[in-house]
Design an enzyme around this catalytic site. Sequence first.
Site, PDB file in Angstrom:
ATOM      1  N   ASN A  16     -18.300-131.245 -40.485  1.00  0.00           N
ATOM      2  CA  ASN A  16     -19.179-131.418 -41.643  1.00  0.00           C
ATOM      3  C   ASN A  16     -18.436-131.521 -42.980  1.00  0.00           C
ATOM      4  OD1 ASN A  16     -18.384-128.789 -41.878  1.00  0.00           O
ATOM      5  ND2 ASN A  16     -20.430-127.921 -42.007  1.00  0.00           N
ATOM      6  N   CYS A  17     -17.131-131.661 -42.945  1.00  0.00           N
ATOM      7  CA  CYS A  17     -16.326-131.784 -44.166  1.00  0.00           C
ATOM      8  C   CYS A  17     -16.418-133.210 -44.716  1.00  0.00           C
ATOM      9  CB  CYS A  17     -14.878-131.432 -43.822  1.00  0.00           C
ATOM     10  SG  CYS A  17     -13.679-131.874 -45.068  1.00  0.00           S
TER      11      CYS A  17
END
Length: 121
Positions: A16-17
């Site tokens: 999710n970066c």
Amino acid sequence: MNPASPSQPILFGIKNCDTMKKAMHWLSENGVAYEFVDYKKAGIAAANLPDWAARAGWQKLLNTRGLMWKKLSEAERSAVDEAKALQLMAQYPALIKRPVLDLGGELLVGFSPESYAEKLK
């Protein structure tokens, strides 16, 4: 998990970066097949850290600009050497700069469209 010469690049990071998303988008847009490993979920960061530090340098791996670094105590952030950095990154995988792209002989840390284009085209 970290072969000396992978048949395709292995992209390590946290799904999710935002920087990871940019790197994955670049790889897909440029037709580069890769394997993705979420080192936070897979729990393999600690096992890879000594190799990554030897190949890229622990200073490059340690993300001192992220939120996790800011959350550390002053004692944890002071007098950081390689041993302490590796221990902190193993304990808090979010401290590893993302992404880590293993090309076999070479390791790219962080995302730069220019460096990806230079090494992967």
